[in-house]
Design an enzyme around this catalytic site. Structure first.
Site, PDB file in Angstrom:
ATOM      1  N   LYS A 163       0.821  -1.216   0.000  1.00 29.62           N
ATOM      2  CA  LYS A 163       0.000   0.000   0.000  1.00 29.62           C
ATOM      3  C   LYS A 163       0.851   1.260   0.000  1.00 29.62           C
ATOM      4  CE  LYS A 163      -4.176  -1.674   2.352  1.00 29.62           C
ATOM      5  NZ  LYS A 163      -4.950  -1.569   3.588  1.00 29.62           N
TER       6      LYS A 163
ATOM      7  N   LYS B 132      -4.514 -11.542  -5.986  1.00 28.85           N
ATOM      8  CA  LYS B 132      -5.751 -11.760  -5.208  1.00 28.85           C
ATOM      9  C   LYS B 132      -6.806 -10.752  -5.636  1.00 28.85           C
ATOM     10  CE  LYS B 132      -5.482  -8.757  -1.405  1.00 28.85           C
ATOM     11  NZ  LYS B 132      -5.633  -8.203  -0.164  1.00 28.85           N
TER      12      LYS B 132
ATOM     13  N   LYS C  21     -10.513  -4.980  -3.740  1.00 33.71           N
ATOM     14  CA  LYS C  21     -11.506  -3.914  -3.907  1.00 33.71           C
ATOM     15  C   LYS C  21     -10.933  -2.746  -4.684  1.00 33.71           C
ATOM     16  CE  LYS C  21     -12.636  -4.271   0.704  1.00 33.71           C
ATOM     17  NZ  LYS C  21     -12.912  -3.719   2.017  1.00 33.71           N
TER      18      LYS C  21
HETATM   19  P1  TYM Z   1     -10.691  -6.076   4.043  1.00 34.59           P
HETATM   20  O1  TYM Z   1     -11.732  -5.031   4.174  1.00 34.59           O
HETATM   21  O2  TYM Z   1      -9.596  -5.868   3.056  1.00 34.59           O
HETATM   22  O3  TYM Z   1     -11.336  -7.465   3.694  1.00 34.59           O
HETATM   23  C1  TYM Z   1     -12.386  -7.996   4.462  1.00 34.59           C
HETATM   24  C2  TYM Z   1     -12.259  -9.496   4.558  1.00 34.59           C
HETATM   25  O4  TYM Z   1     -12.258 -10.092   3.258  1.00 34.59           O
HETATM   26  C3  TYM Z   1     -11.132 -10.963   3.128  1.00 34.59           C
HETATM   27  N1  TYM Z   1     -10.665 -10.918   1.733  1.00 34.59           N
HETATM   28  C4  TYM Z   1     -10.531 -11.992   0.939  1.00 34.59           C
HETATM   29  N2  TYM Z   1     -10.759 -13.304   1.158  1.00 34.59           N
HETATM   30  C5  TYM Z   1     -10.539 -14.159   0.129  1.00 34.59           C
HETATM   31  N3  TYM Z   1     -10.108 -13.758  -1.098  1.00 34.59           N
HETATM   32  C6  TYM Z   1      -9.857 -12.453  -1.366  1.00 34.59           C
HETATM   33  N4  TYM Z   1      -9.450 -12.072  -2.564  1.00 34.59           N
HETATM   34  C7  TYM Z   1     -10.070 -11.504  -0.316  1.00 34.59           C
HETATM   35  N5  TYM Z   1      -9.936 -10.160  -0.220  1.00 34.59           N
HETATM   36  C8  TYM Z   1     -10.294  -9.823   1.037  1.00 34.59           C
HETATM   37  C9  TYM Z   1     -10.097 -10.401   4.084  1.00 34.59           C
HETATM   38  O5  TYM Z   1      -9.144 -11.364   4.451  1.00 34.59           O
HETATM   39  C10 TYM Z   1     -10.955  -9.947   5.239  1.00 34.59           C
HETATM   40  O6  TYM Z   1     -11.241 -11.033   6.106  1.00 34.59           O
HETATM   41  N6  TYM Z   1      -7.604  -5.377   7.869  1.00 34.59           N
HETATM   42  C11 TYM Z   1      -8.872  -5.974   7.506  1.00 34.59           C
HETATM   43  C12 TYM Z   1     -10.047  -5.452   8.306  1.00 34.59           C
HETATM   44  C13 TYM Z   1      -9.886  -5.526   9.792  1.00 34.59           C
HETATM   45  C14 TYM Z   1     -10.003  -6.713  10.576  1.00 34.59           C
HETATM   46  C15 TYM Z   1      -9.829  -6.277  11.942  1.00 34.59           C
HETATM   47  C16 TYM Z   1     -10.237  -8.045  10.286  1.00 34.59           C
HETATM   48  C17 TYM Z   1      -9.658  -4.499  10.642  1.00 34.59           C
HETATM   49  N7  TYM Z   1      -9.629  -4.929  11.935  1.00 34.59           N
HETATM   50  C18 TYM Z   1      -9.860  -7.180  12.982  1.00 34.59           C
HETATM   51  C19 TYM Z   1     -10.265  -8.945  11.359  1.00 34.59           C
HETATM   52  C20 TYM Z   1     -10.082  -8.524  12.683  1.00 34.59           C
HETATM   53  C21 TYM Z   1      -9.119  -5.673   6.046  1.00 34.59           C
HETATM   54  O7  TYM Z   1      -8.597  -4.748   5.488  1.00 34.59           O
HETATM   55  O8  TYM Z   1     -10.073  -6.413   5.489  1.00 34.59           O
END
Ligand code: TYM
Length: 328
Positions: A112, A193, A196
């Site tokens: 990032k 992967k 978004k």
């Molecule tokens: P974020 O918003 O990027 O994604 C949310 C969830 O989706 C999963 N994910 C995927 N799983 C499979 N294949 C993919 N291509 C894919 N892209 C995203 C992510 O693994 C996630 O579970 N940092 C985290 C948010 C967060 C969080 C937390 C999660 C903040 N605090 C505490 C767990 C516990 C994030 O950016 O997720």
């Protein structure tokens, strides 16, 4: 006592089937086995600039999607990160026990920050805030996609370091990945992967994409030079399509082979399209119903905040006491 689950999604971009298969689908399953908290992490979103108006709308959109995907608000807590002050408070306390070197090693930070002209210090602190989210509620289980595994390891390292410096305070959280769908890849570039923020109209399938658009995107998905599905020689594009089908339908390896071995790619794509559409259509229908009643959605978020705020307060108080900072 039941273990507690915590997980979150950033209110940025459009939620896609990677987010659904990696996180939300798993949440709907675990929510009845644990006491669950599902969070819209708006403080994480602002580690890179967000338009305030868009962010406000996105928070409600994600909350509605949680419910539409099957999170049961009678059973699980749905809440917004910034509505409970303890997330930011604990994050600072944990920042003070986290070596900078640990943060510089994070692969998501490296990826990032490479895209930013000026790197905000919040971007580097991102994983500490994530550790705070989890440790604030003493969560034992964190269901996420594979891309969050490194952040979860760091959370355990921070908890361990705090516990050894100041005495047993935090529960060690475990990472819970789905058996299939932990890493859904981009349709156009199956070696990356699904994300978004990736450019390209054909990269991701949005949870809210209409059926016609899903069909179009799948018809253009990258495959390989084989004429049909060959489980021994298939490339990452075909593997990804099969994985998506398997994860949506919870199909066994054997059944996948029996159904798809030797199938032409056109027919594979048709099957995958039908599988995705049949799962997303009811979610989209519920999403329309939920967003038609904004007062209902706000009441869920307020109730969620009120339910977890006392847990957060007690952890922050304990952490402050352990560290010797002032508590009134
Ligand atoms: P974020 O918003 O990027 O994604 C949310 C969830 O989706 C999963 N994910 C995927 N799983 C499979 N294949 C993919 N291509 C894919 N892209 C995203 C992510 O693994 C996630 O579970 N940092 C985290 C948010 C967060 C969080 C937390 C999660 C903040 N605090 C505490 C767990 C516990 C994030 O950016 O997720």
């Amino acid at each position: 006592m039941k273990k507690r689950v915590f997980s979150g999604v950033q209110p940025t971009g459009n939620l896609h089937i990677g987010n659904y298969l990696g996180a939300l689908k798993n949440w709907t399953k675990v929510q009845y086995d644990y006491e669950s908290i599902f969070c819209i992490v708006d403080l994480h979103a602002i580690t890179v600039y967000q338009s305030p108006e868009e962010l406000k709308a996105k928070i409600l959109e994600i909350a509605a999607l949680f419910l539409a995907a099957g999170i049961d608000p009678a059973h699980s807590t749905v809440m917004v990160q910034s509505s409970v002050a303890g997330h930011a408070e604990l994050s600072w306390l944990l920042t003070c026990v986290t070596p900078v070197g640990w943060l510089e090693r994070m692969t998501q930070y490296k990826a990032k920050s490479a895209l930013q002209e000026t790197i905000g210090s919040g971007l580097m602190q991102y994983p500490v805030l994530m550790a705070a989210d989890i440790l604030l509620y003493q969560a034992g289980v964190v269901p996420v996609g594979d891309d969050q595994s490194q952040h979860l390891e760091l959370t355990r390292d921070i908890a361990q370091r705090f516990n050894s410096l100041y005495g047993e305070t935090f529960v060690m959280p475990e990472t819970k990945l789905p058996t299939v769908g932990a890493r859904v890849m981009g349709l156009d570039e199956p070696d990356k992967k699904m994300s978004k923020s990736a450019p390209g109209s054909n990269h991701a399938i949005g949870i809210l994409d209409p059926p016609e658009l899903i069909k179009k995107k799948l018809s253009r998905a990258t495959t390989d030079s084989n004429p049909h599905v060959d489980f021994d020689t298939m490339g990452p594009g075909v593997q990804n399509l099969l994985g998506i089908y398997q994860a949506f339908g919870s199909v066994s390896e054997d059944d996948m082979k029996a159904k798809f071995a030797g199938m032409r790619y056109g027919d594979l794509k048709k099957n995958v399209t039908e599988m995705i559409v049949s799962h997303l259509e009811p979610i989209q229908q519920r999403y329309r119903e939920i967003t038609a009643d904004p007062a209902y959605l706000l009441s869920i978020l307020t109730a969620g905040r009120d339910r977890v705020a006392p847990i957060a307060e007690s952890t922050v108080r304990l952490t402050k006491q352990r560290m010797g900072v002032f508590t009134s």
